[in-house]
Design an enzyme around this catalytic site. Structure first.
Site, PDB file in Angstrom:
ATOM      1  N   LYS A   1       0.827  -1.211   0.000  1.00 61.26           N
ATOM      2  CA  LYS A   1       0.000   0.000   0.000  1.00 61.26           C
ATOM      3  C   LYS A   1       0.862   1.261   0.000  1.00 61.26           C
ATOM      4  O   LYS A   1       0.456   2.285  -0.552  1.00 61.26           O
ATOM      5  CB  LYS A   1      -0.968  -0.018   1.184  1.00 61.26           C
ATOM      6  CG  LYS A   1      -2.010  -1.096   1.010  1.00 61.26           C
ATOM      7  CD  LYS A   1      -3.217  -0.929   1.882  1.00 61.26           C
ATOM      8  CE  LYS A   1      -4.272  -1.941   1.439  1.00 61.26           C
ATOM      9  NZ  LYS A   1      -5.389  -2.068   2.335  1.00 61.26           N
TER      10      LYS A   1
ATOM     11  N   LYS B   1      -4.569  -9.549  -7.048  1.00 60.88           N
ATOM     12  CA  LYS B   1      -5.743  -9.832  -6.219  1.00 60.88           C
ATOM     13  C   LYS B   1      -6.947  -9.024  -6.708  1.00 60.88           C
ATOM     14  O   LYS B   1      -6.790  -7.879  -7.123  1.00 60.88           O
ATOM     15  CB  LYS B   1      -5.391  -9.422  -4.777  1.00 60.88           C
ATOM     16  CG  LYS B   1      -6.437  -9.754  -3.754  1.00 60.88           C
ATOM     17  CD  LYS B   1      -5.998  -9.336  -2.356  1.00 60.88           C
ATOM     18  CE  LYS B   1      -6.380  -7.896  -2.058  1.00 60.88           C
ATOM     19  NZ  LYS B   1      -6.264  -7.517  -0.651  1.00 60.88           N
TER      20      LYS B   1
ATOM     21  N   LYS C   1     -11.064  -4.292  -3.722  1.00 58.25           N
ATOM     22  CA  LYS C   1     -12.182  -3.359  -3.768  1.00 58.25           C
ATOM     23  C   LYS C   1     -11.750  -1.905  -3.840  1.00 58.25           C
ATOM     24  O   LYS C   1     -12.492  -1.057  -4.261  1.00 58.25           O
ATOM     25  CB  LYS C   1     -13.140  -3.570  -2.599  1.00 58.25           C
ATOM     26  CG  LYS C   1     -12.569  -3.397  -1.191  1.00 58.25           C
ATOM     27  CD  LYS C   1     -13.715  -3.483  -0.177  1.00 58.25           C
ATOM     28  CE  LYS C   1     -13.414  -4.288   1.063  1.00 58.25           C
ATOM     29  NZ  LYS C   1     -12.227  -3.947   1.836  1.00 58.25           N
TER      30      LYS C   1
HETATM   31  P1  TYM Z   1     -10.637  -6.487   3.749  1.00 57.33           P
HETATM   32  O1  TYM Z   1     -11.710  -5.511   4.030  1.00 57.33           O
HETATM   33  O2  TYM Z   1      -9.576  -6.106   2.783  1.00 57.33           O
HETATM   34  O3  TYM Z   1     -11.257  -7.845   3.234  1.00 57.33           O
HETATM   35  C1  TYM Z   1     -12.297  -8.537   3.934  1.00 57.33           C
HETATM   36  C2  TYM Z   1     -12.081 -10.043   3.798  1.00 57.33           C
HETATM   37  O4  TYM Z   1     -12.087 -10.429   2.422  1.00 57.33           O
HETATM   38  C3  TYM Z   1     -10.904 -11.177   2.128  1.00 57.33           C
HETATM   39  N1  TYM Z   1     -10.511 -10.888   0.737  1.00 57.33           N
HETATM   40  C4  TYM Z   1     -10.327 -11.797  -0.227  1.00 57.33           C
HETATM   41  N2  TYM Z   1     -10.428 -13.140  -0.212  1.00 57.33           N
HETATM   42  C5  TYM Z   1     -10.187 -13.795  -1.373  1.00 57.33           C
HETATM   43  N3  TYM Z   1      -9.828 -13.172  -2.525  1.00 57.33           N
HETATM   44  C6  TYM Z   1      -9.705 -11.820  -2.580  1.00 57.33           C
HETATM   45  N4  TYM Z   1      -9.363 -11.229  -3.720  1.00 57.33           N
HETATM   46  C7  TYM Z   1      -9.959 -11.073  -1.387  1.00 57.33           C
HETATM   47  N5  TYM Z   1      -9.926  -9.754  -1.093  1.00 57.33           N
HETATM   48  C8  TYM Z   1     -10.262  -9.652   0.222  1.00 57.33           C
HETATM   49  C9  TYM Z   1      -9.876 -10.688   3.124  1.00 57.33           C
HETATM   50  O5  TYM Z   1      -8.845 -11.624   3.326  1.00 57.33           O
HETATM   51  C10 TYM Z   1     -10.718 -10.478   4.367  1.00 57.33           C
HETATM   52  O6  TYM Z   1     -10.883 -11.672   5.091  1.00 57.33           O
HETATM   53  N6  TYM Z   1      -7.851  -5.874   7.794  1.00 57.33           N
HETATM   54  C11 TYM Z   1      -9.028  -6.561   7.264  1.00 57.33           C
HETATM   55  C12 TYM Z   1     -10.277  -6.206   8.031  1.00 57.33           C
HETATM   56  C13 TYM Z   1     -10.153  -6.459   9.488  1.00 57.33           C
HETATM   57  C14 TYM Z   1     -10.127  -7.711  10.118  1.00 57.33           C
HETATM   58  C15 TYM Z   1     -10.007  -7.429  11.522  1.00 57.33           C
HETATM   59  C16 TYM Z   1     -10.200  -9.033   9.672  1.00 57.33           C
HETATM   60  C17 TYM Z   1     -10.058  -5.493  10.434  1.00 57.33           C
HETATM   61  N7  TYM Z   1      -9.959  -6.086  11.653  1.00 57.33           N
HETATM   62  C18 TYM Z   1      -9.944  -8.451  12.449  1.00 57.33           C
HETATM   63  C19 TYM Z   1     -10.147 -10.052  10.624  1.00 57.33           C
HETATM   64  C20 TYM Z   1     -10.009  -9.762  11.990  1.00 57.33           C
HETATM   65  C21 TYM Z   1      -9.206  -6.146   5.829  1.00 57.33           C
HETATM   66  O7  TYM Z   1      -8.721  -5.144   5.409  1.00 57.33           O
HETATM   67  O8  TYM Z   1      -9.998  -6.972   5.109  1.00 57.33           O
END
Ligand code: TYM
Length: 341
Positions: free
Chosen positions: A124, A206, A209
């Site tokens: 990032k 990947k 979003k």
């Molecule tokens: P975030 O918001 O980027 O994504 C949410 C969840 O979606 C999964 N994910 C994917 N899985 C498969 N293929 C993809 N292309 C893909 N893109 C996203 C992510 O692995 C995630 O599980 N930091 C985290 C949010 C968070 C969190 C937490 C998660 C904040 N606190 C505590 C678990 C526990 C995040 O940015 O996910």
């Protein structure tokens, strides 16, 4: 209130699940297949907490109106994908101040070196060199606080979050060793396949979003015609066989998506499309996505029609989450040596 039952059941030793998603951009098929699709059903077996990680969203530049809209949209979408607020604790992260508090405390038990190794921070930083802020660096510590506050045993995530869950485990172990057992040391859980869904236009990247990925990213709330267009344009290769392999990343990604959408395996999908040409295969994957996402979009639209009801659900979830979080936070303050009133 039903939500209280969730708290009480935990005393009967049901394992606790925590996961979250941040309201940056528009949630994608990658988010859904890699993580969200499993969340709705988990409350049968576990005590579950799910959160919209809005505090995490400001580590990248975001307009106030977008943060507000994305947050409500994501909250409603979590209900629409099957998270029943009566059976789960569903809340907005910023409504529970304990997250920010514990995050500060845990900063002091996190080494600069280990935080510097986080690949997402490096990626990032490269993408937005003008905004490498301290929040972006500190983000995994806030994520550790999210998980540890609720003494979660299991953290269901996609592949890209596993390094952060590992860091969370290290922080918990370090704290427990220095004082006495305080935090449950959680395990991260990724799905057997679909843990990493790639962009349809660049199957080495990947499906994200926040990255303005054009036709490469399918959004959960996309209209059917947009979903179909994106799948029909998906990048493949100059071969003709619908078969997964290292040299056929586009086709492999589509097979993974199809298998994950239909509850099959990559092998069963390969058999199904053994004699199909690429155009037919891509259209069938698109149709599977349209069918799976249609009821979600419809339920989402009903939920968004009543803002007051949505805010009410947020409030109920935050009240229950805040009570649980306070218990852990108080323990932590005391162990460190703060004078409590
Ligand atoms: P975030 O918001 O980027 O994504 C949410 C969840 O979606 C999964 N994910 C994917 N899985 C498969 N293929 C993809 N292309 C893909 N893109 C996203 C992510 O692995 C995630 O599980 N930091 C985290 C949010 C968070 C969190 C937490 C998660 C904040 N606190 C505590 C678990 C526990 C995040 O940015 O996910």
């Amino acid at each position: 209130m039903e939500n209280n039952d969730v708290t009480q059941q935990n005393t009967e030793k049901r394992k606790r699940v925590f996961s979250a998603i941040k309201p940056t951009g528009n949630p994608t098929l990658g988010n859904y297949l890699g993580a969200m699709q499993y969340w709705g059903g988990m409350s049968d077996e576990y005590d579950c907490l799910f959160s919209v990680a809005d505090l995490h969203a400001i580590t990248v530049a975001i307009e106030p109106k977008d943060l507000r809209e994305n947050s409500k949209r994501l909250f409603a979408l979590l209900i629409a994908i099957g998270i029943d607020p009566q059976k789960n604790i569903l809340f907005m992260q910023s409504h529970v101040p304990a997250h920010a508090e514990l995050s500060w405390l845990l900063n002091n038990y996190t080494m600069f070196g280990e935080a510097s190794r986080m690949t997402q921070f490096k990626d990032k930083s490269k993408k937005a060199p003008e905004n490498v802020n301290v929040g972006l660096f500190d983000y995994p510590v806030l994520m550790a606080a999210d998980i540890l506050l609720y003494q979660a045993d299991i953290v269901p995530v996609g592949d890209d979050q596993m390094q952060h869950v590992e860091l969370c485990r290290n922080i918990a172990l370090r704290f427990n060793n220095k004082y006495s057992p305080t935090f449950t040391v959680p395990v991260g859980k990724v799905p057997t396949f679909g843990a990493r869904i790639y962009s349809l236009s660049d199957p080495t990247a990947k499906m994200g979003k926040s990255e303005g990925a054009g036709d490469g990213t399918v959004f959960i709330l996309d209209k059917p015609e947009d979903i179909m267009r994106k799948f029909k344009r998906a990048v493949t290769d100059c071969d003709t066989k619908v078969k997964a392999s290292k040299d056929k990343l586009g086709i492999t990604n589509l097979l993974t998506i199809y298998a994950s959408l239909t509850g099959g395996t990559v092998q069963s999908a390969e058999r199904e499309f053994e004699n199909a040409d690429y155009a037919t295969f891509k259209a069938r994957v698109g149709e599977a996505a349209v069918e799976r996402l249609r009821p979600i979009r419809e339920k989402y639209e009903r939920l968004r029609a009543d803002d007051g009801a949505l805010l009410g659900i947020m409030k109920d979830g935050a009240d229950v989450a805040a009570r649980l979080a306070r218990r852990t936070l108080e323990k932590v303050y005391k162990k460190i040596g703060f004078v409590r009133l």
